[in-house]
Design a protein around this motif. Structure first.
Motif, PDB file in Angstrom:
ATOM      1  N   ASP A 139      33.712 140.151  50.611  1.00 33.11           N
ATOM      2  CA  ASP A 139      34.302 138.843  50.370  1.00 33.11           C
ATOM      3  C   ASP A 139      33.756 138.311  49.047  1.00 33.11           C
ATOM      4  O   ASP A 139      32.566 138.043  48.922  1.00 33.11           O
ATOM      5  N   ARG A 140      34.643 138.178  48.061  1.00 31.88           N
ATOM      6  CA  ARG A 140      34.179 137.782  46.727  1.00 31.88           C
ATOM      7  C   ARG A 140      33.468 136.430  46.731  1.00 31.88           C
ATOM      8  O   ARG A 140      32.554 136.224  45.939  1.00 31.88           O
ATOM      9  N   LEU A 141      33.915 135.526  47.605  1.00 34.60           N
ATOM     10  CA  LEU A 141      33.255 134.214  47.653  1.00 34.60           C
ATOM     11  C   LEU A 141      31.840 134.366  48.205  1.00 34.60           C
ATOM     12  O   LEU A 141      30.881 133.799  47.657  1.00 34.60           O
ATOM     13  N   LEU A 169      42.464 134.614  38.980  1.00 32.99           N
ATOM     14  CA  LEU A 169      42.609 134.313  40.397  1.00 32.99           C
ATOM     15  C   LEU A 169      42.574 135.641  41.144  1.00 32.99           C
ATOM     16  O   LEU A 169      43.286 136.579  40.776  1.00 32.99           O
ATOM     17  N   LYS A 170      41.726 135.704  42.164  1.00 34.22           N
ATOM     18  CA  LYS A 170      41.587 136.979  42.893  1.00 34.22           C
ATOM     19  C   LYS A 170      41.619 136.722  44.390  1.00 34.22           C
ATOM     20  O   LYS A 170      41.058 135.714  44.852  1.00 34.22           O
ATOM     21  N   THR A 171      42.203 137.631  45.114  1.00 28.04           N
ATOM     22  CA  THR A 171      42.130 137.539  46.560  1.00 28.04           C
ATOM     23  C   THR A 171      40.660 137.723  46.959  1.00 28.04           C
ATOM     24  O   THR A 171      39.956 138.529  46.366  1.00 28.04           O
ATOM     25  N   GLY A 213      45.644 142.469  43.646  1.00 27.99           N
ATOM     26  CA  GLY A 213      45.486 141.093  44.128  1.00 27.99           C
ATOM     27  C   GLY A 213      44.828 140.187  43.100  1.00 27.99           C
ATOM     28  O   GLY A 213      43.992 139.363  43.451  1.00 27.99           O
ATOM     29  N   GLN A 214      45.177 140.368  41.809  1.00 32.61           N
ATOM     30  CA  GLN A 214      44.579 139.528  40.748  1.00 32.61           C
ATOM     31  C   GLN A 214      45.648 138.996  39.798  1.00 32.61           C
ATOM     32  O   GLN A 214      46.604 139.694  39.499  1.00 32.61           O
ATOM     33  N   TRP A 215      45.427 137.779  39.343  1.00 36.25           N
ATOM     34  CA  TRP A 215      46.319 137.148  38.375  1.00 36.25           C
ATOM     35  C   TRP A 215      45.463 136.574  37.245  1.00 36.25           C
ATOM     36  O   TRP A 215      44.483 135.882  37.511  1.00 36.25           O
ATOM     37  N   LEU A 264      39.000 131.428  42.395  1.00 41.22           N
ATOM     38  CA  LEU A 264      39.422 131.193  41.013  1.00 41.22           C
ATOM     39  C   LEU A 264      38.170 131.274  40.148  1.00 41.22           C
ATOM     40  O   LEU A 264      37.181 130.581  40.406  1.00 41.22           O
ATOM     41  N   GLU A 265      38.212 132.158  39.151  1.00 45.77           N
ATOM     42  CA  GLU A 265      37.037 132.350  38.284  1.00 45.77           C
ATOM     43  C   GLU A 265      37.383 131.962  36.854  1.00 45.77           C
ATOM     44  O   GLU A 265      38.490 132.254  36.385  1.00 45.77           O
ATOM     45  N   HIS A 266      36.421 131.398  36.185  1.00 46.29           N
ATOM     46  CA  HIS A 266      36.577 131.163  34.754  1.00 46.29           C
ATOM     47  C   HIS A 266      36.705 132.527  34.075  1.00 46.29           C
ATOM     48  O   HIS A 266      35.977 133.472  34.403  1.00 46.29           O
ATOM     49  N   PHE A 267      37.657 132.675  33.153  1.00 45.81           N
ATOM     50  CA  PHE A 267      37.837 133.942  32.438  1.00 45.81           C
ATOM     51  C   PHE A 267      36.702 134.109  31.427  1.00 45.81           C
ATOM     52  O   PHE A 267      36.458 133.227  30.612  1.00 45.81           O
ATOM     53  N   VAL A 268      36.007 135.239  31.504  1.00 47.80           N
ATOM     54  CA  VAL A 268      34.858 135.460  30.613  1.00 47.80           C
ATOM     55  C   VAL A 268      35.292 136.336  29.427  1.00 47.80           C
ATOM     56  O   VAL A 268      35.687 137.488  29.634  1.00 47.80           O
ATOM     57  N   PRO A 269      35.228 135.824  28.208  1.00 50.32           N
ATOM     58  CA  PRO A 269      35.565 136.669  27.047  1.00 50.32           C
ATOM     59  C   PRO A 269      34.369 137.556  26.704  1.00 50.32           C
ATOM     60  O   PRO A 269      33.737 137.413  25.660  1.00 50.32           O
ATOM     61  N   ARG A 324      31.096 143.113  26.667  1.00 54.02           N
ATOM     62  CA  ARG A 324      31.366 144.397  27.310  1.00 54.02           C
ATOM     63  C   ARG A 324      31.046 144.292  28.803  1.00 54.02           C
ATOM     64  O   ARG A 324      30.392 143.350  29.250  1.00 54.02           O
ATOM     65  N   GLU A 325      31.516 145.316  29.531  1.00 58.12           N
ATOM     66  CA  GLU A 325      31.220 145.392  30.962  1.00 58.12           C
ATOM     67  C   GLU A 325      30.163 146.462  31.181  1.00 58.12           C
ATOM     68  O   GLU A 325      30.236 147.560  30.607  1.00 58.12           O
ATOM     69  N   LEU A 326      29.193 146.127  32.014  1.00 60.69           N
ATOM     70  CA  LEU A 326      28.074 147.028  32.302  1.00 60.69           C
ATOM     71  C   LEU A 326      27.904 147.125  33.813  1.00 60.69           C
ATOM     72  O   LEU A 326      28.298 146.216  34.549  1.00 60.69           O
ATOM     73  N   HIS A 338      34.743 150.845  30.755  1.00 60.66           N
ATOM     74  CA  HIS A 338      36.017 150.431  30.163  1.00 60.66           C
ATOM     75  C   HIS A 338      37.104 150.542  31.221  1.00 60.66           C
ATOM     76  O   HIS A 338      37.287 151.619  31.795  1.00 60.66           O
ATOM     77  N   HIS A 339      37.774 149.417  31.475  1.00 57.03           N
ATOM     78  CA  HIS A 339      38.832 149.383  32.484  1.00 57.03           C
ATOM     79  C   HIS A 339      40.186 149.209  31.811  1.00 57.03           C
ATOM     80  O   HIS A 339      40.276 148.629  30.729  1.00 57.03           O
ATOM     81  N   ARG A 340      41.204 149.678  32.490  1.00 53.04           N
ATOM     82  CA  ARG A 340      42.568 149.328  32.095  1.00 53.04           C
ATOM     83  C   ARG A 340      43.355 149.144  33.384  1.00 53.04           C
ATOM     84  O   ARG A 340      43.199 149.945  34.306  1.00 53.04           O
ATOM     85  N   ALA A 374      26.829 138.414  36.836  1.00 54.73           N
ATOM     86  CA  ALA A 374      27.179 139.385  37.882  1.00 54.73           C
ATOM     87  C   ALA A 374      28.614 139.143  38.319  1.00 54.73           C
ATOM     88  O   ALA A 374      28.996 138.003  38.611  1.00 54.73           O
ATOM     89  N   ASN A 375      29.420 140.196  38.335  1.00 53.80           N
ATOM     90  CA  ASN A 375      30.810 140.044  38.773  1.00 53.80           C
ATOM     91  C   ASN A 375      30.979 140.490  40.217  1.00 53.80           C
ATOM     92  O   ASN A 375      31.497 139.760  41.030  1.00 53.80           O
ATOM     93  N   GLU A 376      30.539 141.695  40.523  1.00 53.99           N
ATOM     94  CA  GLU A 376      30.661 142.135  41.917  1.00 53.99           C
ATOM     95  C   GLU A 376      29.686 143.254  42.208  1.00 53.99           C
ATOM     96  O   GLU A 376      29.086 143.834  41.306  1.00 53.99           O
ATOM     97  N   MET A 377      29.557 143.539  43.522  1.00 51.86           N
ATOM     98  CA  MET A 377      28.664 144.640  43.901  1.00 51.86           C
ATOM     99  C   MET A 377      29.385 145.545  44.895  1.00 51.86           C
ATOM    100  O   MET A 377      30.336 145.128  45.559  1.00 51.86           O
TER     101      MET A 377
HETATM  102  P1  AMP Z   1      37.104 143.075  39.586  1.00 46.83           P
HETATM  103  O1  AMP Z   1      38.041 143.519  40.661  1.00 46.83           O
HETATM  104  O2  AMP Z   1      36.461 141.771  39.847  1.00 46.83           O
HETATM  105  O3  AMP Z   1      36.111 144.160  39.230  1.00 46.83           O
HETATM  106  O4  AMP Z   1      37.998 142.892  38.269  1.00 46.83           O
HETATM  107  C1  AMP Z   1      38.635 144.002  37.633  1.00 46.83           C
HETATM  108  C2  AMP Z   1      38.522 143.841  36.129  1.00 46.83           C
HETATM  109  O5  AMP Z   1      39.181 142.639  35.705  1.00 46.83           O
HETATM  110  C3  AMP Z   1      37.083 143.675  35.636  1.00 46.83           C
HETATM  111  O6  AMP Z   1      36.479 144.927  35.481  1.00 46.83           O
HETATM  112  C4  AMP Z   1      37.309 142.944  34.328  1.00 46.83           C
HETATM  113  O7  AMP Z   1      37.728 143.840  33.319  1.00 46.83           O
HETATM  114  C5  AMP Z   1      38.450 142.002  34.647  1.00 46.83           C
HETATM  115  N1  AMP Z   1      37.942 140.699  35.128  1.00 46.83           N
HETATM  116  C6  AMP Z   1      37.636 140.366  36.411  1.00 46.83           C
HETATM  117  N2  AMP Z   1      37.153 139.114  36.496  1.00 46.83           N
HETATM  118  C7  AMP Z   1      37.135 138.613  35.256  1.00 46.83           C
HETATM  119  C8  AMP Z   1      36.727 137.363  34.673  1.00 46.83           C
HETATM  120  N3  AMP Z   1      36.265 136.360  35.441  1.00 46.83           N
HETATM  121  N4  AMP Z   1      36.823 137.220  33.329  1.00 46.83           N
HETATM  122  C9  AMP Z   1      37.305 138.231  32.549  1.00 46.83           C
HETATM  123  N5  AMP Z   1      37.723 139.431  33.035  1.00 46.83           N
HETATM  124  C10 AMP Z   1      37.626 139.636  34.360  1.00 46.83           C
END
Ligand code: AMP
Length: 380
Positions: A97-99, A137-139, A148-150, A172-177, A180-182, A203-205, A257-260
């Motif tokens: 659960d992301r929250l 926005l993520k489920t 499930g992301q917008w 709903l998350e603030h978009f982070v510019p 890089r992703e680590l 690197h994701h696409r 931290a984005n997720e684990m």
């Molecule tokens: P996630 O499912 O949270 O790993 O998101 C998939 C990908 O979307 C991430 O690896 C990022 O490249 C991008 N992403 C997710 N959340 C954000 C955010 N808050 N700000 C910018 N990019 C994001």
């Protein structure tokens, strides 16, 4: 000694391959009769919620672990009453659960991007008002690989997302510019020993991991220390056992931290050839309470996911120190079918090897744009 693994995908497959030299046997539970592990281990084909199947699965096992983080927590708790289950089901619960996950990070003093709960579609506008745009926005549950992301950049995106939004909780998350992703792969053993792999640049696409560079180019020692400190806090708070992956955004000199993931991770595949001990072997050592192996790297690696279709093996293996892994899955668009790890003794050689890969890899979806290869080499 037989270990049980919930989930029968490629992560389980690679866990088993790492466990055979240690004299281990494996039994998998997966609802799909196509699960790749069927080629190499006992497989019980049943739903995770089937208690009778869980009983049969658990019979005679030493312990249970998982390779898939959307295993129902209830199944892990059911098994835990019978045999040890590692990592602890509480970690599974938090990661699903992301929250809950971001709240756990916050409670441990770990930085994240700003976020708000969106319980129902009609809450979206107020949340956007408070957080501002751009936003993501993520489920909250069951989202993976960008599903499930917008991305919301303007009012039109908000209206569109609202009309498409299912009636389930979202974040709903603030978009982070980000720069890089680590990600960090951390491991904690049953006896409390911990170890950390060097950070990896990802690197994701389309929300799917395409390329990992390991160790991350131009890795600042203080960023590695910060990642280890965060991972240690999470490991200790959950009394964690096994490998844990944490994904970060590096932004303005800080880690958010984005997720684990409470399991071995795609961004750790390079460790099979590129580290002294692979993430798969260390996960098994951890859950068995064996001494952990060194997490040091043995050279510079690039791991490239093979998604949707596969290259000609002879062309890949013609590149020096290229290692091919096919998972034995039926090809389907968007499906992870295998990966390639390139290893080299120096950053320059790694860049050269990347450029020597056959034409198959020089398509935009592999993230191997010449600029990246060059910049990776410059930064490595
Ligand atoms: P996630 O499912 O949270 O790993 O998101 C998939 C990908 O979307 C991430 O690896 C990022 O490249 C991008 N992403 C997710 N959340 C954000 C955010 N808050 N700000 C910018 N990019 C994001």
């Amino acid at each position: 000694m037989t270990l049980g693994i919930l989930g029968g995908g490629q992560l389980g497959y690679m866990l088993a391959l790492a466990g055979y030299p240690l004299g281990l046997h494996f039994r998998f539970l997966d609802p799909s009769p196509e699960a790749p592990v069927g080629r190499i281990a006992q497989r019980v084909t049943a739903e995770y919620t089937d208690h009778g199947a869980l009983e049969r699965f658990a019979n005679g096992l030493q312990l249970v672990t998982y390779e898939f983080e959307n295993v129902p927590v209830e199944a892990a708790r059911f098994l835990e009453k019978r045999i040890p289950v590692y990592p602890p089901p509480a970690a599974l619960e938090a990661a699903q659960d992301r929250l809950a996950e971001k709240t756990l990070f916050r409670n441990l003093g770990v930085n994240t991007t700003d976020f708000l709960r969106v319980s129902k579609p009609s809450d979206l506008e107020a949340a956007v008002e408070q957080l501002g745009l751009p936003a993501v926005l993520k489920t909250s549950r069951m989202g993976y690989d960008g599903k499930g992301q917008w991305i919301l950049r303007n009012a039109e995106d908000v209206t569109k997302a609202k009309s498409e939004l299912p009636e389930v909780p979202h974040i709903l998350e603030h978009f982070v510019p980000f720069k890089r992703e680590l990600s960090v792969l951390a491991v904690r053993s049953r006896n409390g020993e911990t170890a950390f792999y060097p950070l990896v640049e990802n690197h994701h696409r389309g929300g799917i991991l395409r390329l990992s560079l390991a160790p991350a180019p131009s890795l600042e020692p203080q960023i590695q220390r910060a990642a280890e400190d965060i991972a240690r806090r999470v490991l200790e708070s959950l009394k964690y056992v096994g490998v844990l992956a944490i994904e970060f955004f590096q932004h303005e000199g800080r880690l958010l931290a984005n997720e684990m993931a409470p399991r071995v991770h795609n961004s750790g595949h390079w460790t099979i050839e590129g580290a002294v001990t692979s993430q798969f072997e260390n996960h098994l050592r951890a859950v068995l309470g064996l001494p952990l192996g060194s997490t040091g790297s043995a050279g510079h690696c690039a791991m490239i996911n093979l998604i949707g279709d596969l290259p000609e093996p002879s062309e890949v293996l013609a590149v020096p120190d290229a290692h091919l892994h096919f998972y034995g899955k039926v090809p389907r668009p968007g499906r992870k079918l295998g990966h390639v790890t390139l290893r080299a003794s120096s950053p320059e050689r790694l860049a050269l090897r990347l450029s020597e890969l056959p034409a198959f890899f020089h398509r935009p979806d592999f993230c191997l744009e010449p600029a990246l290869v060059q910049s990776a080499s410059a930064r490595l």
